[in-house]
Design a protein around this motif. Structure first.
Motif, PDB file in Angstrom:
ATOM      1  N   GLY A 240      53.400 -74.905  28.034  1.00 25.56           N
ATOM      2  CA  GLY A 240      53.547 -75.146  26.603  1.00 25.56           C
ATOM      3  C   GLY A 240      52.281 -74.908  25.809  1.00 25.56           C
ATOM      4  N   ASP A 241      51.135 -74.839  26.466  1.00 23.29           N
ATOM      5  CA  ASP A 241      49.896 -74.481  25.773  1.00 23.29           C
ATOM      6  C   ASP A 241      49.964 -73.066  25.209  1.00 23.29           C
ATOM      7  N   ILE A 242      50.706 -72.205  25.884  1.00 24.29           N
ATOM      8  CA  ILE A 242      50.782 -70.794  25.501  1.00 24.29           C
ATOM      9  C   ILE A 242      52.127 -70.459  24.874  1.00 24.29           C
ATOM     10  N   PHE A 243      53.194 -70.941  25.463  1.00 26.80           N
ATOM     11  CA  PHE A 243      54.546 -70.580  25.019  1.00 26.80           C
ATOM     12  C   PHE A 243      55.303 -71.822  24.582  1.00 26.80           C
ATOM     13  N   ARG A 244      55.698 -71.876  23.310  1.00 25.69           N
ATOM     14  CA  ARG A 244      56.490 -72.986  22.797  1.00 25.69           C
ATOM     15  C   ARG A 244      57.936 -72.587  22.508  1.00 25.69           C
ATOM     16  N   ASP A 245      58.185 -71.314  22.297  1.00 26.42           N
ATOM     17  CA  ASP A 245      59.526 -70.853  21.942  1.00 26.42           C
ATOM     18  C   ASP A 245      60.427 -70.885  23.179  1.00 26.42           C
ATOM     19  N   SER A 246      61.584 -71.553  23.074  1.00 21.71           N
ATOM     20  CA  SER A 246      62.471 -71.687  24.227  1.00 21.71           C
ATOM     21  C   SER A 246      63.006 -70.337  24.695  1.00 21.71           C
TER      22      SER A 246
ATOM     23  N   ILE B  84      60.801 -65.871  30.756  1.00 24.04           N
ATOM     24  CA  ILE B  84      59.850 -66.004  31.851  1.00 24.04           C
ATOM     25  C   ILE B  84      60.546 -66.500  33.113  1.00 24.04           C
ATOM     26  N   THR B  85      61.363 -67.546  32.980  1.00 20.32           N
ATOM     27  CA  THR B  85      62.099 -68.047  34.142  1.00 20.32           C
ATOM     28  C   THR B  85      63.030 -66.967  34.686  1.00 20.32           C
ATOM     29  N   GLN B  86      63.674 -66.243  33.803  1.00 21.55           N
ATOM     30  CA  GLN B  86      64.589 -65.181  34.226  1.00 21.55           C
ATOM     31  C   GLN B  86      63.855 -64.082  34.980  1.00 21.55           C
ATOM     32  N   ALA B  87      62.655 -63.735  34.512  1.00 27.59           N
ATOM     33  CA  ALA B  87      61.878 -62.693  35.187  1.00 27.59           C
ATOM     34  C   ALA B  87      61.546 -63.094  36.626  1.00 27.59           C
ATOM     35  N   ILE B  88      61.224 -64.368  36.818  1.00 33.07           N
ATOM     36  CA  ILE B  88      60.917 -64.836  38.176  1.00 33.07           C
ATOM     37  C   ILE B  88      62.185 -64.889  39.017  1.00 33.07           C
ATOM     38  N   ARG B  89      63.267 -65.428  38.442  1.00 31.76           N
ATOM     39  CA  ARG B  89      64.501 -65.550  39.204  1.00 31.76           C
ATOM     40  C   ARG B  89      65.037 -64.181  39.625  1.00 31.76           C
ATOM     41  N   THR B  90      64.801 -63.157  38.847  1.00 35.53           N
ATOM     42  CA  THR B  90      65.237 -61.809  39.209  1.00 35.53           C
ATOM     43  C   THR B  90      64.591 -61.341  40.505  1.00 35.53           C
ATOM     44  N   GLN B  91      63.393 -61.869  40.808  1.00 32.35           N
ATOM     45  CA  GLN B  91      62.615 -61.380  41.947  1.00 32.35           C
ATOM     46  C   GLN B  91      62.642 -62.306  43.164  1.00 32.35           C
ATOM     47  N   THR B  92      63.182 -63.517  43.022  1.00 27.71           N
ATOM     48  CA  THR B  92      63.176 -64.452  44.152  1.00 27.71           C
ATOM     49  C   THR B  92      64.268 -65.496  43.986  1.00 27.71           C
ATOM     50  N   GLN B  93      64.715 -66.037  45.112  1.00 27.40           N
ATOM     51  CA  GLN B  93      65.644 -67.163  45.100  1.00 27.40           C
ATOM     52  C   GLN B  93      64.936 -68.475  45.414  1.00 27.40           C
ATOM     53  N   LYS B  94      63.616 -68.437  45.563  1.00 28.59           N
ATOM     54  CA  LYS B  94      62.857 -69.660  45.814  1.00 28.59           C
ATOM     55  C   LYS B  94      62.911 -70.578  44.577  1.00 28.59           C
TER      56      LYS B  94
ATOM     57  N   PRO C  21      60.742 -79.368  30.947  1.00 29.00           N
ATOM     58  CA  PRO C  21      61.222 -78.043  30.543  1.00 29.00           C
ATOM     59  C   PRO C  21      62.271 -78.147  29.441  1.00 29.00           C
ATOM     60  N   TYR C  22      62.423 -77.061  28.702  1.00 29.19           N
ATOM     61  CA  TYR C  22      63.572 -76.937  27.809  1.00 29.19           C
ATOM     62  C   TYR C  22      64.831 -76.771  28.661  1.00 29.19           C
ATOM     63  N   ARG C  23      65.954 -77.248  28.146  1.00 32.57           N
ATOM     64  CA  ARG C  23      67.209 -77.043  28.879  1.00 32.57           C
ATOM     65  C   ARG C  23      67.509 -75.556  29.046  1.00 32.57           C
ATOM     66  N   ASP C  24      67.321 -74.782  27.978  1.00 33.46           N
ATOM     67  CA  ASP C  24      67.596 -73.345  28.069  1.00 33.46           C
ATOM     68  C   ASP C  24      66.660 -72.636  29.040  1.00 33.46           C
TER      69      ASP C  24
END
Length: 217
Positions: free
Chosen positions: A101-107, A113-123, A135-138
Motif C-alpha cells: 500500500g505504500d506504492i499501490f493504493r488503487d484496488s 498484480i495478483t493476477q500477474a503472479i497467479r498466471t505464473q504459479t499456483q503457489k 488486502p482489498y477483497r478485489d
C-alpha cells in the motif's frame, strides 16, 4: 544466504526462511540485489535454503526497488511475468511487495498484480500491508490460495490485534484468503519502541493469534 543465518533460524524452530528477491537502496541502508537480473545466483541461494531444511518464502520486491529500478506499474507487471516462472518452483509462497500500500493504493492496480503472479504459479500468494491493514477483497477474489500477511506494529495490544484478526477473517475467508500472524515482534528501531522486543514475548503474542485463527506465525 549465509549458512550461519540458516542454522540460527533452525535453532529457533523456524520452518521457513523469508527472502526479498529484489532490493533497492532507498529506504533502509542495506545492500541492493536485483534477483530478476541474476536469476542463476538467486536460484543457488534458494536451493541453499532448501538444503538447510527450510522452505523459502519470497518477497518479490521491496518498495525501494520499485522506486529505484521499475517506477511504473506496467514495468512491474512485466518483471513479474519474466521473473516469477524462473523461481516459483523453489518457494513455499510468494508475495509481490513489502507494504504494498505504500506504492499501490488503487484496488484495480493491486488486482492486476495478483493476477500477474497467479498466471505464473499456483503457489499461495501473500499480501503484505502496513500495520493492521489487510488486502482489498478485489485483490484476492478469484486467486485462491492467498494469505493476508498481517503486520501488527510496535505497540498494538493483544485485544486490538484479536479484533483485527477476527474482522480480517470474516472479510476474506470466503475468498480463500487466510490470515497469518506475520510481523508481531520487531526490536526497537530508531524512534520506535516495541512492546514485544523479545522472542518469548513474540511467541506469547502469536500463540493467541494462532488460537484466533491465524494459520502461521
Amino acid at each position: 544466504v549465509q549458512d550461519a543465518m540458516l542454522a540460527y533460524q533452525k535453532s529457533l524452530g523456524a520452518t521457513h526462511f523469508l527472502i526479498t528477491m529484489n532490493v533497492g537502496r532507498g529506504r533502509i541502508p542495506v545492500g541492493s540485489w536485483a534477483g530478476e537480473k541474476r536469476v542463476g545466483e538467486t536460484r543457488v541461494g534458494l536451493q541453499r535454503v532448501i538444503d538447510a531444511d527450510l522452505a523459502p518464502a519470497l518477497m518479490l520486491s521491496n518498495q525501494s526497488y520499485f522506486e529505484d529500478e521499475v517506477e511504473e506499474l506496467e514495468d512491474f507487471l512485466k518483471m513479474l511475468d519474466r521473473f516469477v516462472p524462473q523461481i516459483e518452483d523453489l518457494c513455499s509462497w510468494l508475495c509481490p511487495m513489502w507494504e504494498i500500500g505504500d506504492i499501490f493504493r488503487d484496488s484495480r492496480d493491486r488486482r492486476r498484480i495478483t493476477q500477474a503472479i497467479r498466471t505464473q504459479t499456483q503457489k499461495p500468494i501473500g499480501i503484505h500491508e502496513r500495520s493492521l491493514e489487510g488486502p482489498y477483497r478485489d485483490e484476492v477474489r478469484g486467486f485462491a490460495p492467498t494469505i493476508s500477511l498481517v503486520q501488527f506494529g510496535f505497540r498494538t495490544t493483544v485485544d486490538r490485534a484479536l479484533e483485527f484478526v477476527e474482522a480480517n477473517k470474516r472479510r476474506l475467508d470466503r475468498y480463500g484468503c487466510t490470515t497469518a500472524c506475520f510481523e508481531h515482534s520487531i526490536p526497537d528501531w530508531g524512534p520506535w519502541r516495541s512492546d514485544r522486543p523479545t522472542l518469548e514475548q513474540a511467541k506469547a503474542f502469536s500463540r493467541q493469534m494462532l488460537d484466533a485463527g491465524c494459520i502461521f506465525d
